[in-house]
Design a protein around this motif. Sequence first.
Motif, short mmCIF file in Angstrom:
data_model
loop_
_atom_site.label_atom_id
_atom_site.label_comp_id
_atom_site.label_asym_id
_atom_site.label_seq_id
_atom_site.Cartn_x
_atom_site.Cartn_y
_atom_site.Cartn_z
N TYR A 1 0.52 10.66 1.90
CA TYR A 1 0.16 9.25 2.13
C TYR A 1 -0.52 9.08 3.49
O TYR A 1 -1.53 8.37 3.59
N SER B 1 4.83 -2.08 1.57
CA SER B 1 4.78 -3.33 2.33
C SER B 1 5.29 -4.58 1.64
O SER B 1 5.36 -5.62 2.28
N THR C 1 0.84 -1.19 0.00
CA THR C 1 0.00 0.00 0.00
C THR C 1 0.88 1.24 0.00
O THR C 1 0.59 2.24 -0.63
N GLY C 2 2.01 1.13 0.74
CA GLY C 2 2.96 2.24 0.80
C GLY C 2 4.39 1.72 0.86
O GLY C 2 5.31 2.46 1.21
N ARG D 1 -5.11 5.12 13.18
CA ARG D 1 -5.37 5.44 11.77
C ARG D 1 -6.84 5.77 11.53
O ARG D 1 -7.17 6.64 10.75
#
Length: 452
Positions: A288, A157, A154-155, A336
Amino acid sequence: TAAHVKVMENTRHLNAYITETPDVAMKQAAESDARYAAGKNGALDGIPLGIKDLFCTNGIRTTAASKILGNFVPHYESTVTTKLLNDGAVFMGKLNLDEFAMGSSNTTSAFGNVISPWKRNNGDNADLVPGGSSGGSSAAVAARSCMGATGTDTGGSIRQPASFCGIAGIKPTYGRCSRWGVVAFASSLDQPGVFARNTEDCAILLKSVAGHDPKDATSANKPVPDFVAALGKSVKGMKVGIPREYAVEGMPAEIQKLWDEGKAYLKDAGAEIVDVSLPHTKYSLATYYIIAPAECSSNLARYDGVRYGMRAEGKDLREVYENTRAQGFGEEVRRRIMIGTYVLSAGYYDAYYTKAQKIRRLISEDFLNAYKECDVLLTPTAPSAAFAIGENEDDPIKMYLNDVFTVPASLAGMPGMSVPAGLSGDGLPLGLQIIGKPWDEETVLNVSQVIE
Ligand code: GLN
């Protein structure tokens, strides 16, 4: 497969698997033997793989490393794992990860952290993180309990854990692999991909899992090239861009050195090294960490104690929701959800979310502009080697900084890969990242193979 089951048992202390499925694996291996005997073997027949526990597997518990899905057994199979099974792969089990894939060290899992099979050579014997969120995937492949593994990125991983564990990992272009049946974190960024010990194995696995899927609205209807056949080309005449903004302040000397060696190596192999600019890079992390939590807060709204997994007691429906979510989600996931809910709330939506979306567009355009001058980009994968378990833990911002080199390609949807390229002063693996043009995984894989 039997040998890999043994390794899986002998490396249990790494906690790479949430659910081991040796019986399933042995049965699949026997079926694969039978196909082989009948002369009908598939591309992955008998190949033992590990599956990140974010991919739904029919009849096998799928937890997303969260308490809230601790007892969730899907009655469907994700598209990616279906494709692997159709090619004859053998599944060793479900691999540990950060809870809902939120993290960079596999320390937010409700099933305990994963320990890297690597140790520093300075005798400190510290247990190191395998990277995250796909830390079970990288540790299991590095420990040889499976030959390859699925991951989601996703960023960063896939790329960062590959770098930390000294293996190869590719996040293809957003839309290349179907997200259907993958537990969602941030849908506009989530992209399945693969890990293996080398580039060629990554190409073989990617060929199996890629392709259009009508069940995922963002899956691209593009032909899948033969990633394996594309390997082995020389980089002669290829233009490799070095984004100058990635030389971030405070970059450790050994990371800069690795990067310089990578450049020199590709130059010697005949590539042309060009200096390029991605001017909005400095806004990537902030962008992000607004967009990913925003989408996370929306995606995770479905865990209400009614439709999936665990349910807590409560005197009325509202209390059931509240108690289930309070008890079911870990600290990072709750953080989050709160950030995401805040940036999407009426008073702040434009100031944070809309702005982040605009900057995301600028970041994408940076890449497209850079590709006017080069074919591919070369950067470090992460700003450090693997750190010790517990380090960075008290400071979420410090943890988020570890994603500095991987997040921009995620925001722009570009394909990215990490390839083992050297060792740190402490003898730990370090990876270089190759970022390609949209849909050009072939060049990414090719450059990766030249470096490895
Ligand atoms: N480390 C990043 C995060 O915590 C990326 C995670 C991922 O790619 N799933 O969000």
